[in-house]
Design a protein around this motif. Structure first.
Motif, PDB file in Angstrom:
ATOM      1  N   GLN A  36       0.836  -1.203   0.000  1.00 35.28           N
ATOM      2  CA  GLN A  36       0.000   0.000   0.000  1.00 35.28           C
ATOM      3  C   GLN A  36       0.869   1.251   0.000  1.00 35.28           C
ATOM      4  N   GLY A  41      -2.705   5.981   0.120  1.00 39.13           N
ATOM      5  CA  GLY A  41      -3.581   4.877   0.514  1.00 39.13           C
ATOM      6  C   GLY A  41      -3.847   3.889  -0.613  1.00 39.13           C
ATOM      7  N   ASP A  42      -3.391   4.172  -1.827  1.00 40.97           N
ATOM      8  CA  ASP A  42      -3.631   3.260  -2.957  1.00 40.97           C
ATOM      9  C   ASP A  42      -3.052   1.878  -2.678  1.00 40.97           C
ATOM     10  N   VAL A  43      -3.834   0.857  -3.001  1.00 37.43           N
ATOM     11  CA  VAL A  43      -3.331  -0.511  -2.970  1.00 37.43           C
ATOM     12  C   VAL A  43      -2.572  -0.735  -4.273  1.00 37.43           C
ATOM     13  N   PHE A 124      -4.119  -2.466  -9.931  1.00 34.99           N
ATOM     14  CA  PHE A 124      -5.587  -2.599  -9.921  1.00 34.99           C
ATOM     15  C   PHE A 124      -6.223  -1.462 -10.727  1.00 34.99           C
TER      16      PHE A 124
ATOM     17  N   GLN B  36     -10.615  -3.104   1.075  1.00 36.91           N
ATOM     18  CA  GLN B  36     -10.170  -1.745   1.387  1.00 36.91           C
ATOM     19  C   GLN B  36     -11.376  -0.842   1.646  1.00 36.91           C
ATOM     20  N   VAL B  91      -9.438  -5.867 -10.497  1.00 36.81           N
ATOM     21  CA  VAL B  91      -8.587  -7.028 -10.739  1.00 36.81           C
ATOM     22  C   VAL B  91      -7.188  -6.529 -11.096  1.00 36.81           C
ATOM     23  N   ASN B  92      -6.169  -7.299 -10.737  1.00 41.07           N
ATOM     24  CA  ASN B  92      -4.793  -6.861 -11.043  1.00 41.07           C
ATOM     25  C   ASN B  92      -4.401  -7.232 -12.466  1.00 41.07           C
TER      26      ASN B  92
END
Lengths: 138, 138
Positions: A36, A41-43, A124, B36, B91-92
């Motif tokens: 993260q 805060g972005d994953v 993502f 999240q 989705v990644n």
């Protein structure tokens, strides 16, 4: 499109539900790790770490993972220079997953690029709109 | 402390590096999911989803996972009322993990409680300070 391009840039959902079985079959003892961005805060992505990767992360204060595909230690950005500086590592209640809170030092954390040729910050970048279909995340 | 309490509230790191092997041994076809908080950006926890759980999530617009320990569909909050409303599922790049962006409707998303008896919002409430030791996340 090549199969990689279709997977990474296409609009069809084709999830790999067998990756965890492959990890187990290769006898890799890892936990999933969420990376993260500590400021936005972005994953960024999900990766895996074993004990060696976790220790290296705590020592170097940079994100180190275990590459389950190459079966080797993966010091993110060691070649490109785009390392992820470590803010802290957190563990979940049941102690079976990790959260690396990081500060990216390069353009992005994903190996893909957007239409303008810029590395994407997060992996993502697509939203699932139904069980078969993707669109760019808004 | 009981073993659960030591795992969940203690200050010793004792990571379960075998969970993924157990998932594979039980023939569960799942991908890891990051949950999240869509507004705060907090990472709540990592769980797992199979195709059935993903479809249920998209239909109900609430987070549905696959419980790898109970080997059944897990509609988060269905009993307690603390459901996680879905904002979107991402989705990644490589299509082997998911991100559920959610809005919690209850007190918290973790099954543990802090010292005041309040459910914790995130399961990542402890920081790893060295390879053996935890402290409350700051």
């Amino acid at each position: 499109m090549s199969s990689d391009a279709a997977l990474e840039e296409g609009t069809s959902l084709s999830l790999d539900y067998d990756k965890l079985s492959k990890i187990a079959a290769a006898d890799q003892h890892v936990v999933p790790v969420v990376l993260q961005h500590a400021e936005t805060g972005d994953v960024l992505y999900i990766a895996y770490a074993n004990e060696q990767a976790l220790r290296a992360t705590l020592e170097k204060r940079e994100a180190v993972l275990w590459s389950t595909s190459r079966n080797e230690l993966w010091h993110k950005g060691a070649t490109s220079g785009d390392v992820l500086e470590l803010v802290d590592v957190r563990v979940n209640c049941e102690q079976n997953s990790l959260l690396y809170r990081v500060r990216p030092t390069g353009a992005g954390a994903c190996h893909t690029q957007d239409a303008s040729g810029t590395a994407r910050m997060s992996c993502f970048y697509r939203t699932i709109i139904d069980a078969d279909t993707l669109q760019p995340a808004g």
